[in-house]
Structures are given as C-alpha cells and as structure tokens.
Design a protein around this motif. Structure first.
Motif, short mmCIF file in Angstrom:
data_model
loop_
_atom_site.label_atom_id
_atom_site.label_comp_id
_atom_site.label_asym_id
_atom_site.label_seq_id
_atom_site.Cartn_x
_atom_site.Cartn_y
_atom_site.Cartn_z
N LEU A 286 3.63 5.15 -22.80
CA LEU A 286 3.59 6.18 -23.85
C LEU A 286 2.99 7.49 -23.35
O LEU A 286 3.32 8.56 -23.87
N SER A 290 5.45 10.79 -23.73
CA SER A 290 5.08 11.87 -24.64
C SER A 290 4.82 13.19 -23.93
O SER A 290 4.61 14.22 -24.58
N LYS A 291 4.85 13.18 -22.62
CA LYS A 291 4.52 14.39 -21.87
C LYS A 291 5.67 15.40 -21.91
O LYS A 291 6.82 15.06 -21.60
N ARG A 293 7.42 16.73 -24.25
CA ARG A 293 8.57 16.31 -25.04
C ARG A 293 8.22 16.33 -26.52
O ARG A 293 7.06 16.12 -26.90
N VAL A 295 7.80 14.54 -29.45
CA VAL A 295 7.67 13.11 -29.71
C VAL A 295 8.24 12.71 -31.07
O VAL A 295 8.52 11.54 -31.31
N SER A 296 8.44 13.68 -31.96
CA SER A 296 8.99 13.35 -33.28
C SER A 296 10.45 12.95 -33.19
O SER A 296 10.99 12.37 -34.14
N SER A 390 -0.35 14.90 -28.08
CA SER A 390 1.04 14.47 -28.01
C SER A 390 1.16 12.95 -27.99
O SER A 390 1.96 12.36 -28.72
N SER A 391 0.34 12.30 -27.17
CA SER A 391 0.36 10.83 -27.11
C SER A 391 -0.13 10.21 -28.41
O SER A 391 0.43 9.22 -28.88
N GLN A 393 0.08 11.51 -31.37
CA GLN A 393 1.12 11.70 -32.38
C GLN A 393 2.18 10.61 -32.26
O GLN A 393 2.66 10.05 -33.26
N LEU A 394 2.56 10.27 -31.02
CA LEU A 394 3.54 9.21 -30.80
C LEU A 394 2.98 7.86 -31.24
O LEU A 394 3.67 7.08 -31.92
#
Length: 458
Positions: A286, A290-291, A293, A295-296, A390-391, A393-394
């Motif tokens: 993950l 998520s990097k 990108r 993520v949604s 970001s991570s 959020q994912l």
C-alpha cells in the motif's frame, strides 16, 4: 556501537539499550521500590555473582537478609528495575517516580518518542499544573539549579520552564544529580481529564534532548545502575489494567518465540526501516501503491485480492513500472545533456532494482520484493498509527473509515482483515482489534490510522 531493535506481534515489547531496543504484551503488577545508590550497586553485584555460581553448578552465596531471591527464576531482587504502568483508556500508560530528598512523587508517561524528563514546578500556575502534583525544589536538600531555559513543542501541545538537577528514583533505582525541567507553563492539552499523568520521562537518545540534558536512561547506563543497557515495555490492554516497564533487562514470561532485533537507522528516535503495508493476504504494497497517485480511483477489489487471485502483471503494477521507467529516461536525458559520458540510456530504461537482501526477500510477505519505502519510529507516547496522508487515505477507504475524522461503523468489524507491516525486514500483524478503537461508553468506533502532515516518517 551497534544498535538493534525488535518488535513482537500482536502487541509490542519494547527494549532499548545503548545498543538495543524491543516491544511485548503482558499484564504485570509490580510495586516500585525505593533504595539508596549504594544498594543499587550491591544488588547488581549480587545478581551477577548468583548467575555465575548457578551456571557453574555451585551453591548460592549467602545473601543479605534484606535481599530477595526468587527460587523459581534464580533471580536476585526480581522487582528491582520494575515500574508498574497504569493503562488510561488504552491511549497512554503512566507510572510513578519520585524526585528530591525527601521524595516528592509524580506520575509520568514513559515516552520513547522524546528524550527529556519534565514535571510541573510549584511556580507554574497554568490550569494543567494546578490540577497535578507540583515539584517544590525548596523542599529538597539534594536540589541544584541549572538555570537553563526549557521549551519543547510536542505534536499536541507545548510546555515551558527551566532546568534543574536532583535525585530521581524510578523502579527502585536511584539516579543522583539527574537533570530535568520544571515547567512554568503547560498547554491545555495537559489538563484533566484528558491527561492524568503529571509529567514525562523521555527514553529516546540524547541527540533529541532539548537543551542537551542527559536522559535518565542514558545516565543509568553510564553509571552502571542497571544490569544491562536495555529496557522493556509489557503493555496491557483495558482501562485501568496494569503493565510493566523493566529497566535493565526484559522478562521472558511476556513473550513467546524468539525476539526480533532490528537495526536503528538513526540514533535520535528509535527509528527503523519500513518496507511496506499489506492488507489481508493481498499482493500489493500500500505504500508503493499510494505514492504519486490519486488513491480515490484505485479499485478496492484489486487491493484486497489475494496474492493468488491477483494477476502477476496488471494495469496498476504496469503503471508503476512505466512511471519509474519514464522518470529514469528523463534523468538519463538530463545527464546526457550535462555531458555525463558514463550514462547508458539502454540500461537506465529498466525498472529500478529492488533491494536484493536475502533477509528482506525472505521475511517480506508473499509476492513482495520491496526495498525500504520509508522509516518508522517506535513511540510509546503516541496513541495512533501515524503515516503519510496518501497511504492513510487508501487504508481508510479499505476499512470504511472517514479519512479526516477516523469515524467508522462498528457493524462490520468482523469482516475486517489484519494489516501486515514490514519493519526492519520483519513482518508483523496488526489485527482489527488493534487498529480500531471501540468506545465502550458511546458505542462508537474509530480508526487508529491517522494522517501526519509534518513528519517525514511513520
């Protein structure tokens, strides 16, 4: 000097040395004792002599009548170095220390994420200070002024004051001339009922210490007041349950299997490499996914698919490889323009190689050949799993939590899977009951995964 760490799932047993650190789970009740400086040394000598005689098959030496001996474990003064920890709503733990002569008692949280020791001073009139025990150096015959200014900003609040020196007793160990800070102001975050403890006892490295004050554990090691340059936490679970901090060693009753030692990559925090996070038996890291990108837009069914169900090559995996190759080509062209004769355009078009360490490849989850993505610190003063936005959020999407508030439904907790986190080349399980907080009074649930916007590491 080599520094190593170890983590044990499902909870953490945390050991530290001038060369080592570790984490465990347990439920131990021990009573802090108070002894003199000379007695510290006598107990350590008695312990080492007893262990040597036992190994040689000799009869035990005659111990002083006031020295305890455990017939089962063959340990001299088994309570020496133990501090009983009280669990406060599963968010922090605190124990008792005493400062000065005669002793003035204080409750402190033992924090591996900071290096300073501070307690409220009698001159502090902040509401937080007035609600807690305050130290009066005029009442102590062993007090010495240091006259330095002190200010430290934590993630949740700030304290200010001045530096002092006095005798500190913790777990039956007496530390003479220990430098610390008396606060003169404390932010409201340290007020009751949110903060039950009086002060803080830092266990990180001296390089992190505000004002360069020597941390108590460092002083204990330098003055050989402990058996070994190690400390260990056995953290309980459940409000008002009891755990243990052991100074100078670790208790084998608090863990099963072998300890896993990890190298500390920076002797400031207890910082180690972090290779990745996986959900369930999913194939995808993950942190990598998520990097750089949105993520949604990542399909959740792809993330949660097992390593046997997920295709070995798919659009998301290929996208990552293509992006890396594009970045490498741009760098190669820039180098070529700068006249770098050693730049080979063909070789630079390959996907950047991952860590080929046998240890990393052996211990990471199936399907992963990841190299370290970032760093993580072991912080007993933090209640949450803090990471890059970001991570997080994912991860929040995966478990159905609100990214900003952490709120989530309690209805589907039994459907959640464990996360697997790789630290120092070892993977550890974080089960749903450890990353979802369930309020027994309000009957609400919230995620322990929290975004951190101002930290370079987890």
């Amino acid at each position: 000097m080599m520094i190593r760490t170890v983590l044990l799932a499902p909870l953490a047993l945390l050991f530290i040395s001038s060369s080592q650190l570790a984490y465990a789970a347990g439920n131990v009740v021990s009573i802090p004792l108070q002894r003199s400086f000379n007695r510290n040394s006598n107990i350590l000598v008695a312990r080492r002599t007893a262990r040597t005689q036992i190994k040689q098959g000799k009869r035990l030496m005659q111990l002083a009548p006031d020295v305890d001996f455990d017939e089962d474990t063959h340990d001299v003064e088994p309570d020496f170095g133990q501090v009983r920890l009280t669990d406060a709503t599963d968010t922090y733990y605190y124990g008792v220390i005493s400062v000065g002569t005669p002793s003035q008692n204080f409750t402190v949280t033992f924090d591996t994420g900071s290096a300073n020791m501070w307690i409220p001073g009698v001159r502090c009139t902040s509401k937080a200070c007035l609600q807690h025990n305050r130290y009066d150096h005029d009442l102590s015959s062993t007090y010495q002024p240091l006259n330095g200014q002190f200010a430290i900003q934590y993630g949740t609040g700030e304290v200010r004051g001045f530096t002092s020196q006095d005798t500190v007793r913790v777990g039956g160990i007496t530390i003479k001339d220990q430098p610390f800070a008396e606060t003169t102001s404390e932010d409201e975050v340290f007020e009751l009922p949110d903060t039950e403890f009086d002060g803080l006892f830092g266990l990180a490295f001296k390089s992190l210490s505000s004002g360069g004050l020597v941390p108590p554990m460092t002083k204990m090691i330098e003055e050989t007041l402990v058996d070994e340059p190690v400390f260990a936490f056995a953290l309980s679970q459940g409000h008002r349950s009891f755990g243990e901090l052991l100074l100078g060693g670790y208790n084998e009753l608090h863990y099963k299997g072998e300890l896993r030692w990890m190298r500390v990559t920076r002797a400031k925090y207890w910082q180690v490499t972090m290779e990745g996070i996986w959900y369930g038996d999913g194939k995808f890291n993950l942190l990598s996914l998520s990097k750089d990108r949105d993520v949604s837009k990542i399909p959740l069914d792809l993330i949660t698919a097992s390593s046997t169900e997920a295709p070995l090559t798919d659009t998301w995996h290929q996208e990552k490889a293509d992006a890396a190759a594009k970045k490498a080509r741009k760098k190669a062209r820039r180098k070529a323009k700068e006249g770098d004769s050693e730049m080979d355009m063909d070789t630079k078009r390959r996907h950047p190689p991952s860590d080929s360490s046998p240890k990393i490849k052996k211990l990471l989850p199936t399907g992963s050949d990841a190299s370290p993505e970032t760093s993580a610190i072991m912080d007993t003063g933090t209640s949450f799993l803090l990471g890059d936005p970001s991570s997080i959020q994912l991860i929040s999407r995966i478990i159905g939590a609100d990214f900003r508030t952490g709120d989530m439904s309690c209805a589907h907790l039994n459907e959640l899977k464990s996360f697997w986190i790789s630290l120092g080349g070892f993977k550890f399980e974080i089960a749903p009951e450890h990353y979802v907080y369930r309020d027994p009074v309000k009957q609400t649930c919230s995620s322990a995964w929290v975004p951190s916007y101002d930290s370079p590491f987890w």
